[in-house]
Structures are given as C-alpha cells and as structure tokens.
Write a protein that holds these residues in place. Structure first.
Motif, short mmCIF file in Angstrom:
data_model
loop_
_atom_site.label_atom_id
_atom_site.label_comp_id
_atom_site.label_asym_id
_atom_site.label_seq_id
_atom_site.Cartn_x
_atom_site.Cartn_y
_atom_site.Cartn_z
N ASN A 159 36.41 64.36 76.77
CA ASN A 159 35.44 64.87 76.27
C ASN A 159 35.33 64.58 74.55
OD1 ASN A 159 37.00 66.99 75.33
ND2 ASN A 159 35.71 68.20 76.94
N LYS A 160 34.86 65.23 73.90
CA LYS A 160 34.49 65.10 72.31
C LYS A 160 35.73 65.76 71.83
CE LYS A 160 29.66 64.31 71.71
NZ LYS A 160 28.53 64.68 71.24
N GLU A 161 36.33 66.67 72.40
CA GLU A 161 37.44 67.67 72.00
C GLU A 161 38.83 67.08 72.52
OE1 GLU A 161 34.61 69.30 73.70
OE2 GLU A 161 33.90 69.33 71.44
N THR B 175 38.13 65.86 81.86
CA THR B 175 37.14 66.60 82.55
C THR B 175 36.96 65.78 83.74
OG1 THR B 175 35.30 65.55 81.69
CG2 THR B 175 36.27 67.54 80.43
N LYS C 42 39.21 60.66 71.42
CA LYS C 42 38.06 61.85 71.47
C LYS C 42 37.02 60.79 72.27
CE LYS C 42 40.43 64.71 68.94
NZ LYS C 42 41.10 65.74 69.56
N GLU C 43 36.75 61.21 73.43
CA GLU C 43 35.70 60.63 74.31
C GLU C 43 36.36 59.31 74.91
OE1 GLU C 43 31.20 61.13 73.38
OE2 GLU C 43 32.21 60.27 71.51
N GLY C 44 36.36 59.38 76.13
CA GLY C 44 36.85 58.25 76.89
C GLY C 44 36.98 58.22 78.29
N THR C 45 37.63 57.33 79.22
CA THR C 45 37.70 57.53 80.55
C THR C 45 38.98 57.61 80.96
OG1 THR C 45 38.22 55.04 80.54
CG2 THR C 45 35.57 55.88 80.61
N SER D 16 40.45 54.47 75.67
CA SER D 16 39.32 54.47 75.00
C SER D 16 38.06 53.90 75.32
CB SER D 16 39.56 53.88 73.30
OG SER D 16 39.79 52.58 73.58
N LEU D 17 36.70 54.06 74.90
CA LEU D 17 35.52 53.32 75.35
C LEU D 17 35.62 51.95 75.28
CD1 LEU D 17 32.81 56.03 74.18
CD2 LEU D 17 33.89 55.73 76.51
N ASP E 213 32.57 67.41 83.62
CA ASP E 213 32.51 68.61 82.75
C ASP E 213 33.10 69.68 82.95
OD1 ASP E 213 30.73 66.99 81.01
OD2 ASP E 213 28.96 67.64 82.21
N LYS F 213 36.58 61.89 82.42
CA LYS F 213 36.28 61.67 81.15
C LYS F 213 37.17 62.45 80.34
CE LYS F 213 32.47 59.03 81.95
NZ LYS F 213 32.62 58.89 83.42
#
Length: 544
Positions: free
Chosen positions: A514-516, A520, A539-542, A461-462, A523, A512
């Motif tokens: 992504n939001k889904e 990626t 949802k969103e992270g590294t 997570s971020l 992208d 990354k």
C-alpha cells in the motif's frame, strides 16, 4: 477487611509482590486521609490468557485494602497499537473482555460489584479529551513519544503515527479517570515516567504508578496472546492445558525464565493467601521419583527445593496443571452454559471459529477432495512464516537465480533449500543472514536441477523495475506465522498446494504493497506478533 486496616497495613497489601512503586510516599499520604483511587487498563486485542490472573490477583489485593478500582477497556488503544484489532471487531472484543474478566474475577472470589468498568471511547472521543490530546502533542517530542512506547507498542521500521499517540493517550487517561495511581506491568514503566513528566505540563497532577513483574510464558519468554505456545487460553479445556504444560520450558534446577514456577509465585500463592489464609501448594511426586507428598506454605521454599533439584519438573508441571484446571473450570462452565457468551466469542474472534470448523470437518473423515472444495481461495490456505536466510549463493546453472539455505522454523530444525529468481534485482550481500517471509506449504519442485522447498515473498514496483524482499517486523521469531485479521491460518501439517491448481496465484492476485509500504491482502495487513510486514523503499506495488 479494609475497615480494620491501618494506612500502613493497607499500603503493605497494596504494594506486596510488586516489582516497583513510583510515588509510594504520596500513596501512603493519601491512605492516611482516604481510600486510594486506581485504574488498570487493558486493550482488547488477542484473547485473554492465564497471564491475566497476575493483575487480577493484585486487583484482589487492592479491593481488600479498600482501593476504588477502575478497569479501563481501552478500545481506542487496541486499534492504535499497530491496528491489532480492526474497528469492526473492537466493539465485540471489548464486550468479550468485560464478560471474561468479570467471570475470571468471580471465579477467584473477587466481588465485582466493587469494581467500575469503563470503555475508553466513552470519553476519549469527546471534544475536551481531544483538545487536551492536541495540547499534549504540542509539548511532547517525537523522541520521548517513541521512547515511551518502546516496550509496549510494537516497533516497526516504517512506524505508523498511531504508535506515537499511544503513550500520550494512556497518560491522559489518568486525569480523565480521576485516579491517584495507575497499575500495570513493569513493561509499562517508560509510559508511566512519560506521564509523570508531561501531565504537569498541562496543569494536571502527577500520579503514582504500581508495577507488577513480567511473568514468563510457557516457552520461557513473555506471555503473549499472539504466541499459542507461550500461554494458556482462559477457555482451554483440561486436555489442552495438560498438553501445553508438558511442552513448557521447565529445566531441572533452572529457576530463571521459568514460566511454570513464575505462575506459582505470581498467581497461586498470592491467591491462596487472600483474606489472611495460609497458602498451601502440594507437590505429589511420581512413584519413580519416590512417591512422597510435600506441602509448601511459602513460595521461597518451593523455589529453593526446585533449584536444589529436590522437586522434579514433571511433578511441578503436574501440580500446576491441576491448579490451573481448577482455576479455569468455573470459566469453562460459564461459557458452556451461556449461549450469548459463545456467540460473543465467535463475533470477537471469527478467525478462530473458522479454524474450529476446519478441525471438526477433519474429524468427520471427509476426503481431501471434499475438504478442498469447501475451502475458500484466500490467505487461510497459505502457511506464510517468518524465516531467516542463513546463506545464499548464485545458482550454479543460472546466474539470475539464488540458492538459499533458509530456516523456516520447522520442528525438525533442518533448514530448507529455496531457489529464487532474484539475482538480477537484489545484490548477493543483501541476501545473507536476513529475515524474510516464506510460503511453506507449496509443493516442492526442481528449478534448474535443484529442488526448492519454499517460496520467498518479494515486492515489485508497479513498473516491475524494482524488487525488494518483504521485511517482517524487528524481533519477530523464526517460524512465526503471518496472520491476517478475520482469516484463519494454514496448519503446519495441513494442506500442500499443488502448482497445477493455481491456488497460490489466485490468492497472490490480491497481494499488494500500500501507500505506506505495508504488505496487504485485500487491504488486510500482513502481521506478526511484533507488528506489520513492510518493504524498505517501495510505496505501492505488487507481491510475488
């Protein structure tokens, strides 16, 4: 030929060698009044392989029976099916498919002037089609949409909405192409039943459906564009065909899931019996097996002899190798003599061009250091595979680390030991008997006294408080490479990355979630033949 055939004879030709027919009585009724109208669709994603001879041999039957055949190049479907073909490549792949399919049909003597090719987006983007799609969506349940696409659309844990739309669009194509029937593999059956149920809800008539059996690939499973060991590319050279056939699954006496034998049944015998000809397939036995020559004029005799071990797998493979090379030679010559065809191939599959260039540079005996200077710093340098943790335990010298035994699909069959600092984030029970992603071409190193021979990829997570392992799609094969559209891939026996170069770290900066919740690189999605790579909750992270 069709002019002299009675309706019953046309029906026999249309339906021969099929596994199943839905609506056969309606087809026969139409044939008593006029010629049948039918379509076959293909989504331009991976490169077409010899499995395409299976539907093409049936299309030859349809044309011989006077059927008006439309071939749909389903570009929109290609994008929707888990985004297997990004939009910037779809247009090139659509044209590539058209050229290659026409060349294939011409090579087996099918007159393409009797065929109609239609690109899906030519009508699927119209206002009327979209309105009908909305009307269909207003009547279809999520359960039915998911069930219909289960055998065709890649199933993933965090499914995209596009996969639910796919079956409905295929059903609508029957109406918009103005056909009486749709032809496809038996894996399409659930979509065909879906179409028969829901088209009448929109006031459209129910169509008939013709289904081919599924032909096993060379590895004994379904032939797939994404599995290079299961199929032969239509542009493979003779040596490559021979090599792949020698490696193929063809156990002595075993007639089940035998891709070599199935190709003889589904392609070679039907093609050699067109226009009323008596088919002939010759097996030349190796001298050590007796040296005799046997000519078969029907498939069942060949299958019986193979089952009874009268035909040796090596002799069968040799005969099929020769037959396939004879089929492919006109296609190869067309490609070799057509610069536009070659250019189109590079435009449709740029990642393959990179691989070819990489192999050519090795042939010129460049030094490893020179090769490394030319290589890009991107995912083409990483050998990332689907792997399975067989067991995991706490590191004896560090309670914050796990020591895992991981099957990464190495040819040796020997699992690798992997040390990971995940014990503070992931419970031990969640590390057992599960599929993961492993980077397999990093130089091994010792961690707290134990050598680690791969790296498990995990998402963070971020805020760094939550860490989860990446999840490959369900049914992904152990050892299957993670692919990235537009990029090449590392060879299994290729470059080993030294930690001192920091190449992995530089590449991973662009990893990354992504939001889904999909993994990626810049992208571009992490993917296998079964779909995209995801994480369960983030949802969103590294990725690290």
């Amino acid at each position: 030929m069709s002019v002299n055939l009675k309706p019953e004879q046309k029906y026999e030709l249309i339906t021969r060698n099929l596994q199943e027919v839905l609506g056969g009585e309606e087809i026969l009724k139409i044939l008593k009044e006029r010629d049948l109208k039918l379509y076959w669709g293909t989504a331009p994603t991976g490169k077409p392989h010899i499995g395409y001879y299976v539907p093409m041999s049936k299309i030859a039957d349809f044309l011989a029976a006077g059927v008006e055949v439309t071939i749909l190049l389903a570009d929109i479907h290609a994008f929707l099916d888990n985004m297997k073909a990004p939009l910037d490549l779809v247009k090139f792949r659509t044209k590539y498919y058209e050229v290659l399919i026409k060349t294939l049909l011409e090579s087996i003597g099918v007159p393409i002037d009797k065929l109609k090719f239609i690109i899906g987006s030519s009508y699927q983007l119209t206002e009327k089609y979209n309105m009908d799609n909305y009307r269909l969506c207003a009547t279809v349940t999520e359960h039915d949409a998911k069930k219909a696409g289960a055998e065709v659309v890649k199933q993933v844990e965090s499914a995209l909405l596009s996969g639910l739309l796919y079956p409905g669009l295929q059903a609508l194509d029957e109406e918009y192409l103005g056909v009486d029937a749709q032809f496809g593999g038996v894996d399409q059956r659930k979509i065909f039943v879906f179409a028969e149920k829901y088209l009448p809800h929109l006031g459209f008539k129910k169509r008939a459906h013709l289904m081919n059996p599924m032909v096993p690939g060379l590895a004994g499973s379904k032939m797939s564009s994404s599995d290079p060991d299961s199929k032969i590319d239509l542009l493979d050279d003779a040596a490559t065909v021979s090599r792949k056939l020698k490696k193929s699954f063809c156990e002595e006496g075993n007639i089940k899931d035998n891709g070599v034998l199935s190709f003889v049944k589904s392609v070679l015998f039907p093609l050699r019996s067109h226009n009323g000809n008596t088919p002939s397939f010759v097996i030349k036995c190796d001298e050590k097996h007796g040296g005799n020559v046997t000519e078969y004029t029907n498939y069942q005799s060949l299958e019986d002899d193979f089952r009874d071990k009268k035909v040796h797998p090596g002799d069968l493979k040799a005969a099929v190798t020769e037959a396939i090379n004879n089929l492919l030679e006109p296609i190869r010559k067309k490609w070799e003599n057509d610069l536009e065809f070659q250019k189109l191939t590079d435009q449709a599959y740029p990642e393959l061009k990179k691989i070819v260039k990489k192999k050519e540079s090795k042939k010129h005996n460049q030094t490893p250091s020179a090769n490394n200077l030319e290589k890009p710093i991107d995912v083409s340098r990483l050998d990332i595979r689907v792997a399975k943790i067989i067991k995991a335990e706490i590191h004896q010298n560090n309670p914050n680390s796990y020591v895992s035994t991981v099957d990464v699909g190495d040819a040796s069959g020997i699992p690798r030991t992997v040390v990971s600092g995940l014990a503070s984030y992931i419970p031990l029970e969640q590390m057992q008997d599960r599929y993961v992603l492993a980077v397999c071409n990093l130089k091994s190193g010792k961690f707290q006294g134990i050598e680690s021979r791969a790296m498990l990829l995990a998402a963070s997570s971020l805020d760094g408080n939550t860490i989860e392992l990446l999840d490959p799609p369900a049914e992904s094969e152990i050892g299957e490479a993670i692919v990235f559209e537009g990029y090449g891939s590392a060879e299994r026996d290729g470059e080993i990355l030294n930690p001192k170069t920091k190449i992995f770290e530089k590449i991973a900066e662009n990893f990354k979630i992504n939001k889904e919740g999909v993994a990626t690189f810049k992208d571009t999605l992490f993917k296998t033949s079964k779909g995209v790579v995801t994480v369960k909750t983030l949802k969103e992270g590294t990725i690290r």
